[in-house]
Motif scaffolding. Structure first.
Motif, mmCIF file in Angstrom:
data_model
loop_
_atom_site.group_PDB
_atom_site.id
_atom_site.type_symbol
_atom_site.label_atom_id
_atom_site.label_comp_id
_atom_site.label_asym_id
_atom_site.label_seq_id
_atom_site.Cartn_x
_atom_site.Cartn_y
_atom_site.Cartn_z
ATOM 1 N N UNK A 51 -11.594 35.722 -7.466
ATOM 2 C CA UNK A 51 -10.945 35.622 -8.856
ATOM 3 C C UNK A 51 -12.232 35.962 -9.855
ATOM 4 N N UNK A 52 -13.472 35.112 -9.725
ATOM 5 C CA UNK A 52 -14.631 35.318 -10.539
ATOM 6 C C UNK A 52 -14.756 36.846 -10.186
ATOM 7 N N UNK A 53 -15.227 37.327 -9.003
ATOM 8 C CA UNK A 53 -15.407 38.648 -9.004
ATOM 9 C C UNK A 53 -14.513 39.587 -9.675
ATOM 10 N N UNK A 54 -13.245 39.523 -9.559
ATOM 11 C CA UNK A 54 -12.331 40.227 -10.346
ATOM 12 C C UNK A 54 -12.455 40.346 -11.812
ATOM 13 N N UNK A 55 -12.804 39.097 -12.323
ATOM 14 C CA UNK A 55 -12.921 38.665 -13.514
ATOM 15 C C UNK A 55 -14.200 39.491 -14.340
ATOM 16 N N UNK A 56 -15.092 39.581 -13.392
ATOM 17 C CA UNK A 56 -16.622 40.300 -13.745
ATOM 18 C C UNK A 56 -16.043 42.002 -13.916
ATOM 19 N N UNK A 57 -15.193 42.163 -12.908
ATOM 20 C CA UNK A 57 -15.020 43.617 -13.110
ATOM 21 C C UNK A 57 -13.989 44.223 -14.192
ATOM 22 N N UNK A 58 -12.829 43.149 -14.428
ATOM 23 C CA UNK A 58 -11.915 43.437 -15.467
ATOM 24 C C UNK A 58 -12.454 43.134 -16.734
ATOM 25 N N UNK A 59 -13.234 42.234 -17.100
ATOM 26 C CA UNK A 59 -13.760 41.757 -18.269
ATOM 27 C C UNK A 59 -15.140 42.016 -18.464
ATOM 28 N N UNK A 60 -15.857 43.087 -18.388
ATOM 29 C CA UNK A 60 -17.306 43.273 -18.312
ATOM 30 C C UNK A 60 -17.813 42.519 -19.747
ATOM 31 N N UNK A 61 -19.213 42.381 -19.598
ATOM 32 C CA UNK A 61 -19.705 41.885 -20.888
ATOM 33 C C UNK A 61 -20.440 42.957 -21.855
ATOM 34 N N UNK A 62 -20.453 43.126 -22.864
ATOM 35 C CA UNK A 62 -21.181 44.165 -23.672
ATOM 36 C C UNK A 62 -20.333 45.237 -24.013
ATOM 37 N N UNK A 63 -18.914 44.919 -24.178
ATOM 38 C CA UNK A 63 -18.145 46.026 -24.678
ATOM 39 C C UNK A 63 -17.975 45.987 -26.262
ATOM 40 N N UNK A 64 -16.950 46.483 -26.805
ATOM 41 C CA UNK A 64 -16.810 46.646 -28.116
ATOM 42 C C UNK A 64 -17.147 45.322 -28.887
ATOM 43 N N UNK A 65 -16.738 44.452 -28.474
ATOM 44 C CA UNK A 65 -17.291 42.887 -29.073
ATOM 45 C C UNK A 65 -17.852 42.156 -27.682
ATOM 46 N N UNK A 66 -19.049 41.481 -28.096
ATOM 47 C CA UNK A 66 -19.991 41.084 -26.794
ATOM 48 C C UNK A 66 -19.495 39.830 -26.094
ATOM 49 N N UNK A 67 -18.327 39.742 -25.922
ATOM 50 C CA UNK A 67 -17.919 38.664 -24.884
ATOM 51 C C UNK A 67 -17.226 39.366 -23.580
#
Length: 142
Positions: free
Chosen positions: A14-30
Protein backbone atom coordinates in the motif's frame (compact mmCIF):
# COMPACT_ATOMS: atom_id res chain seq x y z
CA UNK A 1 -10.02 -15.63 6.67
CA UNK A 2 -9.03 -12.02 5.99
CA UNK A 3 -8.10 -10.10 9.11
CA UNK A 4 -9.19 -6.70 10.30
CA UNK A 5 -5.69 -5.32 9.96
CA UNK A 6 -3.08 -5.15 7.23
CA UNK A 7 -0.04 -7.41 7.38
CA UNK A 8 3.44 -5.91 7.14
CA UNK A 9 3.59 -7.05 3.50
CA UNK A 10 0.25 -5.39 2.73
CA UNK A 11 1.44 -2.19 4.39
CA UNK A 12 4.56 -2.17 2.18
CA UNK A 13 2.45 -2.78 -0.91
CA UNK A 14 0.00 0.00 0.00
CA UNK A 15 2.86 2.41 0.77
CA UNK A 16 4.46 1.60 -2.60
CA UNK A 17 1.14 2.28 -4.35
CA UNK A 18 0.77 5.58 -2.44
CA UNK A 19 4.23 6.65 -3.58
CA UNK A 20 3.16 6.14 -7.21
CA UNK A 21 -0.40 7.50 -6.98
CA UNK A 22 0.44 10.48 -4.75
CA UNK A 23 3.87 11.70 -5.86
CA UNK A 24 5.41 14.67 -4.14
CA UNK A 25 6.16 17.89 -5.96
CA UNK A 26 3.00 18.23 -8.02
CA UNK A 27 0.90 21.39 -8.43
CA UNK A 28 0.94 21.78 -4.66
CA UNK A 29 3.93 20.41 -2.82
CA UNK A 30 2.21 17.62 -0.88
CA UNK A 31 2.36 13.89 -1.50
CA UNK A 32 2.17 10.41 -0.05
CA UNK A 33 4.47 11.19 2.90
CA UNK A 34 2.19 13.97 4.13
CA UNK A 35 -0.81 11.71 4.88
CA UNK A 36 -1.02 8.40 6.75
CA UNK A 37 -2.86 6.33 4.14
CA UNK A 38 -1.77 3.06 5.74
CA UNK A 39 -3.21 4.16 9.09
CA UNK A 40 -6.45 5.10 7.33
CA UNK A 41 -6.58 1.65 5.71
CA UNK A 42 -6.07 -0.01 9.12
CA UNK A 43 -8.99 1.96 10.53
CA UNK A 44 -11.08 1.29 7.43
CA UNK A 45 -10.58 -2.46 7.83
CA UNK A 46 -12.20 -2.31 11.28
CA UNK A 47 -15.36 -0.63 10.01
CA UNK A 48 -16.18 -2.18 6.65
CA UNK A 49 -18.02 -5.44 5.98
CA UNK A 50 -16.12 -8.70 5.66
CA UNK A 51 -16.50 -8.69 1.87
CA UNK A 52 -14.78 -5.30 1.51
CA UNK A 53 -11.95 -6.39 3.81
CA UNK A 54 -11.52 -9.59 1.82
CA UNK A 55 -11.47 -7.65 -1.45
CA UNK A 56 -8.82 -5.25 -0.19
CA UNK A 57 -6.66 -8.19 0.94
CA UNK A 58 -7.06 -9.79 -2.51
CA UNK A 59 -6.19 -6.54 -4.30
CA UNK A 60 -3.04 -6.04 -2.23
CA UNK A 61 -1.99 -9.67 -2.79
CA UNK A 62 -2.60 -9.34 -6.53
CA UNK A 63 -0.73 -6.07 -6.67
CA UNK A 64 2.31 -7.39 -4.80
CA UNK A 65 2.70 -10.77 -6.49
CA UNK A 66 0.98 -10.57 -9.89
CA UNK A 67 1.59 -6.97 -10.96
CA UNK A 68 4.58 -8.10 -13.03
CA UNK A 69 2.05 -9.01 -15.74
CA UNK A 70 1.52 -5.26 -16.28
CA UNK A 71 5.15 -4.28 -15.63
CA UNK A 72 6.67 -6.13 -18.56
CA UNK A 73 8.80 -8.40 -16.43
CA UNK A 74 9.13 -10.18 -13.09
CA UNK A 75 9.25 -8.48 -9.73
CA UNK A 76 7.25 -7.77 -6.61
CA UNK A 77 5.35 -4.49 -6.72
CA UNK A 78 6.83 -3.04 -3.53
CA UNK A 79 10.36 -3.62 -4.86
CA UNK A 80 9.76 -2.09 -8.30
CA UNK A 81 10.95 1.34 -9.29
CA UNK A 82 8.33 4.08 -9.21
CA UNK A 83 8.30 4.09 -13.03
CA UNK A 84 7.47 0.37 -13.14
CA UNK A 85 4.80 0.81 -10.45
CA UNK A 86 3.26 3.60 -12.52
CA UNK A 87 3.24 1.28 -15.53
CA UNK A 88 1.45 -1.39 -13.45
CA UNK A 89 -1.14 1.05 -12.10
CA UNK A 90 -1.74 2.58 -15.53
CA UNK A 91 -2.17 -0.92 -16.97
CA UNK A 92 -4.76 -1.74 -14.32
CA UNK A 93 -6.54 1.61 -14.78
CA UNK A 94 -6.83 1.20 -18.54
CA UNK A 95 -7.30 -2.58 -18.69
CA UNK A 96 -10.08 -4.04 -20.80
CA UNK A 97 -10.75 -6.42 -17.90
CA UNK A 98 -13.31 -4.89 -15.55
CA UNK A 99 -11.86 -6.55 -12.42
CA UNK A 100 -8.46 -4.88 -12.94
CA UNK A 101 -10.08 -1.47 -13.40
CA UNK A 102 -12.15 -2.12 -10.26
CA UNK A 103 -9.02 -3.08 -8.32
CA UNK A 104 -7.43 0.21 -9.37
CA UNK A 105 -10.52 2.23 -8.35
CA UNK A 106 -10.73 0.68 -4.88
CA UNK A 107 -6.99 1.03 -4.32
CA UNK A 108 -7.09 4.68 -5.44
CA UNK A 109 -10.06 5.38 -3.18
CA UNK A 110 -8.29 3.93 -0.13
CA UNK A 111 -5.35 6.25 -0.86
CA UNK A 112 -7.14 9.39 -2.06
CA UNK A 113 -9.83 9.66 0.64
CA UNK A 114 -7.38 10.28 3.50
CA UNK A 115 -5.21 12.47 1.26
CA UNK A 116 -7.99 14.87 0.29
CA UNK A 117 -9.45 14.73 3.80
CA UNK A 118 -6.19 16.07 5.24
CA UNK A 119 -6.50 19.69 6.45
CA UNK A 120 -3.16 20.65 4.89
CA UNK A 121 -4.27 19.28 1.50
CA UNK A 122 -7.62 21.06 1.83
CA UNK A 123 -5.78 24.31 2.52
CA UNK A 124 -3.41 23.75 -0.41
CA UNK A 125 -6.29 23.26 -2.87
CA UNK A 126 -8.38 26.05 -1.35
CA UNK A 127 -11.22 23.86 -0.06
CA UNK A 128 -12.41 24.78 3.40
CA UNK A 129 -15.22 22.30 3.85
CA UNK A 130 -18.92 22.24 3.30
CA UNK A 131 -20.85 25.22 4.62
CA UNK A 132 -24.65 25.01 4.62
CA UNK A 133 -25.00 28.67 3.61
CA UNK A 134 -22.37 28.60 0.84
CA UNK A 135 -25.03 28.49 -1.92
CA UNK A 136 -26.81 31.61 -0.75
CA UNK A 137 -26.54 34.87 -2.68
CA UNK A 138 -27.49 38.01 -0.78
CA UNK A 139 -29.44 36.00 1.75
CA UNK A 140 -31.47 34.05 -0.82
CA UNK A 141 -31.13 30.35 -1.63
CA UNK A 142 -30.33 29.27 -5.15
Amino acid sequence: MPGKTLSAREQRTLSAAAEAILPEGGPFNLGHRDVDSVGFAHELMEHVPFEVRALLHVILFFLEYLAWAFAGGPGRFSRMSVDRRNRVLDGMRSSRVFAFRGFFILLSTVLLVPFYNSPQVMDAIGYHGYRPDANKISGESI
